[in-house]
Design a protein around this motif. Sequence first.
Motif, short mmCIF file in Angstrom:
data_model
loop_
_atom_site.label_atom_id
_atom_site.label_comp_id
_atom_site.label_asym_id
_atom_site.label_seq_id
_atom_site.Cartn_x
_atom_site.Cartn_y
_atom_site.Cartn_z
N ASP A 106 42.15 43.29 38.59
CA ASP A 106 42.00 44.40 37.66
C ASP A 106 41.59 43.88 36.28
OD1 ASP A 106 43.10 47.28 38.64
OD2 ASP A 106 44.11 45.68 39.72
N SER A 107 41.08 42.66 36.23
CA SER A 107 40.78 42.01 34.96
C SER A 107 39.32 41.58 34.94
CB SER A 107 41.70 40.81 34.78
OG SER A 107 41.54 39.93 35.88
N ASN A 108 38.94 40.76 33.97
CA ASN A 108 37.57 40.26 33.91
C ASN A 108 37.47 38.85 34.47
OD1 ASN A 108 38.81 38.83 31.80
ND2 ASN A 108 36.96 38.86 30.53
N PHE A 109 38.42 38.48 35.32
CA PHE A 109 38.41 37.17 35.95
C PHE A 109 38.93 37.30 37.37
CE2 PHE A 109 42.44 37.63 33.69
CZ PHE A 109 43.37 37.33 34.67
N VAL A 110 38.73 36.22 38.13
CA VAL A 110 39.17 36.19 39.54
C VAL A 110 39.96 34.91 39.77
CG1 VAL A 110 38.47 36.18 41.95
CG2 VAL A 110 37.17 37.53 40.29
N PHE A 111 41.15 35.08 40.29
CA PHE A 111 42.02 33.97 40.70
C PHE A 111 41.84 33.79 42.20
CE2 PHE A 111 46.17 32.80 42.53
CZ PHE A 111 46.47 31.63 41.82
N ARG A 154 40.71 29.59 38.61
CA ARG A 154 40.43 30.91 38.05
C ARG A 154 39.07 30.86 37.36
NH1 ARG A 154 43.60 32.41 32.82
NH2 ARG A 154 41.72 31.47 31.96
N VAL A 155 38.29 31.92 37.55
CA VAL A 155 36.96 31.97 36.96
C VAL A 155 36.75 33.31 36.25
CG1 VAL A 155 35.92 32.83 39.12
CG2 VAL A 155 34.47 31.73 37.39
N THR A 156 36.18 33.26 35.06
CA THR A 156 35.82 34.47 34.33
C THR A 156 34.56 35.06 34.93
OG1 THR A 156 36.69 33.46 32.31
CG2 THR A 156 35.30 35.41 32.05
#
Length: 364
Positions: free
Chosen positions: A308-313, A344-346
Amino acid sequence: MPSSVEALANLPLRDDLVGLHPYGAPQLDVPILLNVNENTYGVPADVHAAIVEAVAEATQGLNRYPDREFTELRKNLAAYLGHGLTPDQLWAANGSNEVLQQVLQAFGGPGRTAIGFPPTYSMYPLLASGTGTRYVTAARGAAYTMTPEGTARAVRDSGANIVFLCSPNNPTGTALGLDVVEAAYEAGEDARAIIIVDEAYGEFAQEGTASALTLLPGRPRLLVSRTMSKAFALAGARIGYLAAAPEITDALRLVRLPYHLSAITQAAANAALTHADTLLANVEAIKVQRDRIVRELEALGLSPAPSDSNFVFFTGLDDPHRVWQGLLDAGVLIRDVGIPGSLRVTAGTEAETTAFLKALATLL
Protein backbone atom coordinates in the motif's frame (compact mmCIF):
# COMPACT_ATOMS: atom_id res chain seq x y z
CA MET A 1 45.02 10.97 16.34
CA PRO A 2 42.21 8.96 17.97
CA SER A 3 39.57 7.46 15.70
CA SER A 4 36.09 8.97 15.66
CA VAL A 5 34.84 6.05 17.76
CA GLU A 6 37.59 6.59 20.33
CA ALA A 7 37.01 10.35 20.36
CA LEU A 8 33.31 9.84 20.95
CA ALA A 9 34.05 7.41 23.78
CA ASN A 10 36.08 10.11 25.51
CA LEU A 11 33.07 12.43 25.71
CA PRO A 12 30.60 12.38 28.64
CA LEU A 13 27.85 10.93 26.46
CA ARG A 14 24.58 9.91 28.10
CA ASP A 15 24.73 6.27 29.16
CA ASP A 16 21.71 5.31 27.05
CA LEU A 17 23.37 6.70 23.89
CA VAL A 18 26.65 4.82 24.26
CA GLY A 19 27.12 2.30 21.46
CA LEU A 20 24.24 3.56 19.33
CA HIS A 21 24.56 4.33 15.64
CA PRO A 22 22.88 7.24 13.85
CA TYR A 23 20.09 6.60 11.37
CA GLY A 24 21.29 6.46 7.80
CA ALA A 25 20.84 4.90 4.40
CA PRO A 26 23.57 4.81 1.72
CA GLN A 27 23.79 8.08 -0.22
CA LEU A 28 25.76 6.97 -3.28
CA ASP A 29 26.29 8.50 -6.71
CA VAL A 30 24.28 5.96 -8.68
CA PRO A 31 22.20 6.52 -11.85
CA ILE A 32 19.04 4.92 -10.40
CA LEU A 33 18.20 5.58 -6.74
CA LEU A 34 15.46 3.29 -5.45
CA ASN A 35 16.53 2.82 -1.84
CA VAL A 36 14.88 5.48 0.37
CA ASN A 37 11.33 5.65 -1.02
CA GLU A 38 11.66 9.11 -2.52
CA ASN A 39 9.20 10.28 -5.16
CA THR A 40 11.21 9.53 -8.29
CA TYR A 41 9.04 11.72 -10.52
CA GLY A 42 10.27 14.94 -8.97
CA VAL A 43 8.38 18.24 -8.72
CA PRO A 44 6.28 19.06 -11.84
CA ALA A 45 7.18 22.24 -13.69
CA ASP A 46 4.07 24.21 -12.70
CA VAL A 47 4.48 23.27 -9.03
CA HIS A 48 8.16 24.14 -9.19
CA ALA A 49 7.30 27.57 -10.58
CA ALA A 50 4.71 28.15 -7.86
CA ILE A 51 7.17 27.19 -5.12
CA VAL A 52 9.91 29.43 -6.55
CA GLU A 53 7.48 32.36 -6.70
CA ALA A 54 6.25 31.77 -3.14
CA VAL A 55 9.76 31.39 -1.75
CA ALA A 56 10.94 34.51 -3.58
CA GLU A 57 8.12 36.47 -1.97
CA ALA A 58 8.96 35.00 1.46
CA THR A 59 12.57 36.11 1.16
CA GLN A 60 11.41 39.73 1.18
CA GLY A 61 10.64 39.37 4.88
CA LEU A 62 13.48 37.14 6.08
CA ASN A 63 14.61 39.81 8.50
CA ARG A 64 11.46 39.01 10.50
CA TYR A 65 10.59 35.80 12.34
CA PRO A 66 8.07 33.57 10.56
CA ASP A 67 4.48 32.99 11.64
CA ARG A 68 5.04 30.94 14.78
CA GLU A 69 1.62 29.31 14.43
CA PHE A 70 2.02 28.59 10.66
CA THR A 71 -1.64 29.60 10.37
CA GLU A 72 -1.98 29.40 6.60
CA LEU A 73 -0.24 26.04 6.46
CA ARG A 74 -2.53 24.51 9.09
CA LYS A 75 -5.53 25.81 7.17
CA ASN A 76 -4.26 24.34 3.89
CA LEU A 77 -3.38 21.00 5.49
CA ALA A 78 -6.85 20.71 7.03
CA ALA A 79 -8.44 21.43 3.64
CA TYR A 80 -6.20 18.87 1.93
CA LEU A 81 -6.92 16.06 4.41
CA GLY A 82 -10.66 16.70 4.63
CA HIS A 83 -12.51 14.40 7.05
CA GLY A 84 -14.01 17.47 8.71
CA LEU A 85 -10.66 18.46 10.22
CA THR A 86 -10.13 22.03 11.37
CA PRO A 87 -6.85 24.01 11.43
CA ASP A 88 -6.55 23.68 15.21
CA GLN A 89 -6.29 19.90 14.74
CA LEU A 90 -3.22 20.15 12.51
CA TRP A 91 0.42 20.38 13.48
CA ALA A 92 3.53 20.58 11.30
CA ALA A 93 7.29 20.42 11.73
CA ASN A 94 10.52 19.83 9.81
CA GLY A 95 9.68 16.36 8.55
CA SER A 96 7.50 13.76 10.21
CA ASN A 97 10.51 12.67 12.26
CA GLU A 98 10.47 16.02 14.08
CA VAL A 99 6.71 15.69 14.54
CA LEU A 100 7.23 12.28 16.18
CA GLN A 101 10.11 13.62 18.24
CA GLN A 102 7.88 16.39 19.60
CA VAL A 103 5.23 13.82 20.48
CA LEU A 104 7.82 11.85 22.44
CA GLN A 105 9.06 15.03 24.13
CA ALA A 106 5.52 15.83 25.22
CA PHE A 107 4.24 12.38 26.17
CA GLY A 108 7.36 10.21 26.61
CA GLY A 109 10.56 10.75 28.55
CA PRO A 110 12.21 9.07 31.54
CA GLY A 111 9.95 6.62 33.32
CA ARG A 112 7.68 6.22 30.29
CA THR A 113 7.54 3.50 27.63
CA ALA A 114 6.94 3.38 23.88
CA ILE A 115 6.15 0.20 21.97
CA GLY A 116 6.77 -0.72 18.34
CA PHE A 117 6.10 -3.79 16.20
CA PRO A 118 9.21 -4.72 14.19
CA PRO A 119 10.09 -4.97 11.46
CA THR A 120 8.97 -1.35 11.28
CA TYR A 121 10.40 2.13 10.84
CA SER A 122 13.88 2.12 12.34
CA MET A 123 13.64 5.71 13.62
CA TYR A 124 11.14 4.82 16.36
CA PRO A 125 13.71 3.40 18.81
CA LEU A 126 16.16 6.19 17.96
CA LEU A 127 13.56 8.87 18.65
CA ALA A 128 12.65 7.12 21.89
CA SER A 129 16.30 6.94 22.94
CA GLY A 130 16.86 10.59 22.16
CA THR A 131 14.04 11.58 24.51
CA GLY A 132 14.94 9.15 27.31
CA THR A 133 11.87 7.02 26.59
CA ARG A 134 12.11 3.27 27.17
CA TYR A 135 11.41 1.37 23.94
CA VAL A 136 9.99 -2.14 23.84
CA THR A 137 8.84 -4.34 20.99
CA ALA A 138 6.20 -6.93 20.28
CA ALA A 139 6.26 -9.59 17.58
CA ARG A 140 4.12 -9.57 14.46
CA GLY A 141 2.34 -12.61 13.12
CA ALA A 142 2.92 -14.62 9.96
CA ALA A 143 3.93 -12.53 6.93
CA TYR A 144 4.50 -9.62 9.33
CA THR A 145 0.77 -9.13 9.93
CA MET A 146 -0.88 -7.70 13.04
CA THR A 147 -4.19 -8.77 14.54
CA PRO A 148 -6.48 -6.77 16.83
CA GLU A 149 -6.18 -9.38 19.56
CA GLY A 150 -2.38 -9.64 19.44
CA THR A 151 -1.94 -5.88 19.25
CA ALA A 152 -4.27 -5.25 22.19
CA ARG A 153 -2.49 -7.86 24.28
CA ALA A 154 0.92 -6.34 23.55
CA VAL A 155 -0.26 -2.83 24.39
CA ARG A 156 -1.84 -3.95 27.69
CA ASP A 157 1.08 -6.15 28.74
CA SER A 158 3.65 -3.44 28.05
CA GLY A 159 1.76 -0.69 29.85
CA ALA A 160 3.06 1.55 27.07
CA ASN A 161 2.48 5.29 27.18
CA ILE A 162 3.08 5.65 23.42
CA VAL A 163 2.18 3.13 20.72
CA PHE A 164 3.71 3.28 17.23
CA LEU A 165 1.54 1.81 14.48
CA CYS A 166 3.06 2.23 11.02
CA SER A 167 0.49 1.94 8.21
CA PRO A 168 1.47 1.30 5.48
CA ASN A 169 4.33 -0.29 7.33
CA ASN A 170 7.94 0.44 6.51
CA PRO A 171 9.70 -1.74 5.36
CA THR A 172 6.99 -4.28 4.47
CA GLY A 173 4.54 -1.88 2.76
CA THR A 174 1.45 -3.50 4.24
CA ALA A 175 -1.41 -1.46 5.71
CA LEU A 176 -3.14 -2.13 9.03
CA GLY A 177 -6.82 -2.76 9.35
CA LEU A 178 -8.68 -0.08 11.28
CA ASP A 179 -9.71 -2.79 13.72
CA VAL A 180 -6.05 -3.04 14.80
CA VAL A 181 -5.94 0.70 15.48
CA GLU A 182 -9.21 0.57 17.41
CA ALA A 183 -7.97 -2.39 19.47
CA ALA A 184 -4.73 -0.59 20.34
CA TYR A 185 -6.62 2.53 21.39
CA GLU A 186 -8.98 0.63 23.66
CA ALA A 187 -6.17 -1.47 25.15
CA GLY A 188 -4.26 1.70 26.02
CA GLU A 189 -7.15 3.23 27.96
CA ASP A 190 -5.82 2.42 31.45
CA ALA A 191 -2.35 3.83 30.68
CA ARG A 192 -3.90 6.75 28.77
CA ALA A 193 -1.59 5.73 25.93
CA ILE A 194 -0.97 7.98 22.94
CA ILE A 195 -1.61 5.97 19.77
CA ILE A 196 0.40 7.19 16.76
CA VAL A 197 -0.61 5.90 13.33
CA ASP A 198 2.25 6.77 11.01
CA GLU A 199 0.73 7.17 7.54
CA ALA A 200 3.79 8.54 5.75
CA TYR A 201 2.80 6.57 2.65
CA GLY A 202 -0.94 7.00 3.03
CA GLU A 203 -1.51 8.53 -0.41
CA PHE A 204 -0.18 5.37 -2.09
CA ALA A 205 -2.71 3.03 -0.45
CA GLN A 206 -4.65 0.56 -2.55
CA GLU A 207 -8.24 1.42 -3.37
CA GLY A 208 -10.43 0.53 -0.41
CA THR A 209 -7.69 0.86 2.22
CA ALA A 210 -9.10 3.17 4.89
CA SER A 211 -7.12 5.87 6.67
CA ALA A 212 -7.00 6.16 10.45
CA LEU A 213 -8.11 9.77 9.92
CA THR A 214 -11.63 8.34 9.92
CA LEU A 215 -11.15 7.23 13.55
CA LEU A 216 -10.14 10.60 15.00
CA PRO A 217 -13.57 11.82 16.19
CA GLY A 218 -14.05 10.90 19.84
CA ARG A 219 -10.49 9.61 20.28
CA PRO A 220 -8.37 12.37 21.84
CA ARG A 221 -5.35 10.10 22.32
CA LEU A 222 -5.16 9.12 18.61
CA LEU A 223 -2.66 10.88 16.33
CA VAL A 224 -2.25 10.38 12.56
CA SER A 225 1.07 11.56 11.14
CA ARG A 226 1.77 12.28 7.48
CA THR A 227 4.58 13.76 5.38
CA MET A 228 5.03 15.84 2.25
CA SER A 229 8.26 13.98 1.44
CA LYS A 230 6.66 11.14 -0.49
CA ALA A 231 3.45 11.92 -2.38
CA PHE A 232 4.33 15.62 -2.67
CA ALA A 233 7.93 14.96 -3.83
CA LEU A 234 9.28 17.36 -1.18
CA ALA A 235 11.76 15.14 0.69
CA GLY A 236 14.34 17.92 0.47
CA ALA A 237 11.99 20.50 1.96
CA ARG A 238 11.44 18.54 5.22
CA ILE A 239 7.73 19.03 5.93
CA GLY A 240 5.79 16.61 8.11
CA TYR A 241 2.50 17.00 9.93
CA LEU A 242 -0.12 15.29 12.04
CA ALA A 243 -3.83 15.44 12.67
CA ALA A 244 -5.24 14.99 16.18
CA ALA A 245 -7.48 16.56 18.78
CA PRO A 246 -6.81 20.28 19.43
CA GLU A 247 -5.45 19.52 22.89
CA ILE A 248 -2.69 17.43 21.30
CA THR A 249 -1.46 20.39 19.26
CA ASP A 250 -1.60 22.50 22.42
CA ALA A 251 0.64 19.95 24.13
CA LEU A 252 3.15 20.09 21.26
CA ARG A 253 3.41 23.86 21.62
CA LEU A 254 4.96 23.23 25.03
CA VAL A 255 7.98 21.44 23.54
CA ARG A 256 8.48 22.90 20.06
CA LEU A 257 11.38 25.26 19.50
CA PRO A 258 10.42 28.91 18.88
CA TYR A 259 9.61 29.61 15.23
CA HIS A 260 10.51 26.04 14.32
CA LEU A 261 9.06 26.25 10.80
CA SER A 262 10.94 28.75 8.66
CA ALA A 263 9.18 31.20 6.36
CA ILE A 264 10.81 29.39 3.40
CA THR A 265 9.45 26.03 4.54
CA GLN A 266 5.96 27.40 5.06
CA ALA A 267 5.97 29.12 1.66
CA ALA A 268 7.08 25.96 -0.15
CA ALA A 269 4.49 23.80 1.62
CA ASN A 270 1.63 26.20 0.96
CA ALA A 271 2.52 26.49 -2.71
CA ALA A 272 2.66 22.70 -3.09
CA LEU A 273 -0.69 22.23 -1.34
CA THR A 274 -2.36 24.57 -3.82
CA HIS A 275 -1.21 22.18 -6.56
CA ALA A 276 -2.06 18.93 -4.80
CA ASP A 277 -3.99 17.55 -7.78
CA THR A 278 -0.94 17.81 -10.05
CA LEU A 279 1.30 16.10 -7.53
CA LEU A 280 -1.17 13.32 -6.81
CA ALA A 281 -1.34 12.52 -10.52
CA ASN A 282 2.27 11.37 -10.20
CA VAL A 283 1.23 9.23 -7.25
CA GLU A 284 -1.06 7.28 -9.55
CA ALA A 285 1.82 6.77 -12.00
CA ILE A 286 4.01 5.48 -9.18
CA LYS A 287 1.30 3.04 -8.08
CA VAL A 288 1.22 1.61 -11.61
CA GLN A 289 4.95 0.86 -11.43
CA ARG A 290 4.62 -0.54 -7.89
CA ASP A 291 1.96 -3.00 -9.01
CA ARG A 292 4.08 -3.89 -12.05
CA ILE A 293 7.02 -4.68 -9.76
CA VAL A 294 4.83 -6.99 -7.66
CA ARG A 295 3.64 -8.90 -10.75
CA GLU A 296 7.09 -9.28 -12.27
CA LEU A 297 8.74 -10.30 -9.01
CA GLU A 298 6.16 -13.05 -8.67
CA ALA A 299 6.96 -14.16 -12.22
CA LEU A 300 10.62 -14.38 -11.21
CA GLY A 301 9.68 -16.79 -8.40
CA LEU A 302 10.07 -14.27 -5.58
CA SER A 303 7.53 -13.38 -2.89
CA PRO A 304 6.61 -9.68 -2.79
CA ALA A 305 4.45 -8.48 0.08
CA PRO A 306 1.14 -6.76 -0.78
CA SER A 307 2.02 -3.08 -0.94
CA ASP A 308 0.00 0.00 0.00
CA SER A 309 3.10 2.19 -0.31
CA ASN A 310 5.47 3.44 -3.01
CA PHE A 311 7.85 0.54 -2.48
CA VAL A 312 7.85 -3.25 -2.58
CA PHE A 313 9.33 -5.56 0.04
CA PHE A 314 10.18 -9.00 -1.32
CA THR A 315 11.56 -12.28 0.01
CA GLY A 316 12.84 -15.53 -1.46
CA LEU A 317 16.49 -14.58 -1.98
CA ASP A 318 19.24 -17.02 -0.98
CA ASP A 319 21.84 -14.28 -0.80
CA PRO A 320 20.20 -10.84 -0.66
CA HIS A 321 23.49 -8.98 -0.20
CA ARG A 322 24.88 -10.53 -3.40
CA VAL A 323 21.78 -9.38 -5.26
CA TRP A 324 21.98 -5.91 -3.67
CA GLN A 325 25.63 -5.58 -4.69
CA GLY A 326 24.92 -6.88 -8.19
CA LEU A 327 22.20 -4.31 -8.66
CA LEU A 328 24.51 -1.59 -7.37
CA ASP A 329 27.18 -2.68 -9.85
CA ALA A 330 24.51 -2.33 -12.55
CA GLY A 331 23.77 1.23 -11.42
CA VAL A 332 20.63 0.50 -9.40
CA LEU A 333 20.59 1.19 -5.65
CA ILE A 334 17.86 -0.50 -3.58
CA ARG A 335 17.63 -1.14 0.17
CA ASP A 336 18.94 -4.05 2.19
CA VAL A 337 16.80 -3.74 5.32
CA GLY A 338 18.65 -6.47 7.17
CA ILE A 339 15.84 -9.04 7.11
CA PRO A 340 17.04 -12.51 6.04
CA GLY A 341 16.24 -13.38 2.43
CA SER A 342 14.71 -9.97 1.72
CA LEU A 343 15.22 -6.64 -0.01
CA ARG A 344 13.12 -3.51 -0.59
CA VAL A 345 12.82 -1.43 -3.74
CA THR A 346 11.18 1.94 -4.36
CA ALA A 347 8.80 2.13 -7.31
CA GLY A 348 10.51 4.42 -9.79
CA THR A 349 9.61 5.83 -13.16
CA GLU A 350 8.77 3.37 -15.92
CA ALA A 351 12.36 3.51 -17.21
CA GLU A 352 13.86 3.09 -13.73
CA THR A 353 11.55 0.20 -12.93
CA THR A 354 12.46 -1.50 -16.21
CA ALA A 355 16.18 -1.13 -15.47
CA PHE A 356 15.71 -2.64 -12.00
CA LEU A 357 13.67 -5.59 -13.23
CA LYS A 358 16.06 -6.40 -16.08
CA ALA A 359 19.10 -6.24 -13.82
CA LEU A 360 17.40 -8.38 -11.19
CA ALA A 361 16.35 -10.99 -13.74
CA THR A 362 19.93 -11.21 -14.95
CA LEU A 363 21.25 -11.67 -11.42
CA LEU A 364 18.72 -14.39 -10.61
